[in-house]
Enzyme design. Sequence first.
Site, mmCIF file in Angstrom:
data_model
loop_
_atom_site.group_PDB
_atom_site.id
_atom_site.type_symbol
_atom_site.label_atom_id
_atom_site.label_comp_id
_atom_site.label_asym_id
_atom_site.label_seq_id
_atom_site.Cartn_x
_atom_site.Cartn_y
_atom_site.Cartn_z
ATOM 1 N N GLY A 25 7.518 -20.908 -31.789
ATOM 2 C CA GLY A 25 8.189 -20.530 -33.033
ATOM 3 C C GLY A 25 9.591 -20.011 -32.785
ATOM 4 C CG ASP A 26 10.033 -16.665 -30.345
ATOM 5 O OD1 ASP A 26 9.891 -16.187 -31.485
ATOM 6 O OD2 ASP A 26 9.400 -16.260 -29.355
#
Length: 305
Positions: A248-249
């Site tokens: 997600g980052d």
Amino acid sequence: MIYTITVNPAIDYVVQLPEMTLGSVNRLAHTAKLPGGKGINVSQILNDLEQPNVALGFVGGFTGAFVTDSLKAKGLNCQFTTIADDTRINVKIHAEQETELNGAGPEITDVEVDAFYQELANLTPDDVVVMSGSLTPSLPDSFYYDIIQKVKAAGANFVIDTTGEALKKTLPSQPLVVKPNNHELAAYYNTTFNSQADIIAAGQKMLAEGAQHVLISMAGDGGLLITPDHVYFSPAPKGHVINSVGAGDSMIGGFVGTFAKTHDAVESFRYGLACGSATAFSEDIATRAKIDEILPLIKIEDLTN
């Protein structure tokens, strides 16, 4: 410039052993010490994309020095605020089951917070501030909100990777992009989704509440990008998922880094998906080579009626 903020970085001490027996001496088969933090992950992807960025946050003690030195060795531009207390250590145990022992984080004083704010004193309208990860117990819940006010006063953009009530408070300030997954989006609106149309409708609602772009990850079902005028969909690229931590980052890094260069939301969506998938298919945060390998697999469809 893009600034990433990791308030509570850590040394991730990763240990591997065939099995773990509580109450006994266990012999480790493999160990690794890695600098950890969600904003740090974003900065690594931005570096891969050759997008200038500065990693901000709080570090202290010999553990903080390890985090800083490790990241500088990777080529990251670190301008962390030094604190008196020690940066935390998280223990990640990979045995017959995975177990995590995460430290709460250091004590951060008001004087140290004021020193950190000086790193944001010269923001310009061309800048983006990305806030990711948990706060330390000593910081107030309003810490990210206070940063947002400084960002908006400078005319800059911000991204905050958060969910629930914290996300609700930030939407009126118009974040550049929000990135809920479909489950987080359903929980946010206290509902369930029966179709992709339901997910799109919820994303459009979030857009109406203030987000400039809504990026929705749906794991193996692909991803959606919702803009004021269009809805875009991409199926998930095929590959073997090795490590979902940091995916997600990486998606945020790919989107923000590309948008800073192009101001093209669709191209930013493409890179966001490629970076997220590349990390999921890697043992650590994706390399540029892996991102370039995945990019041709990203196929985007305009679903706009």
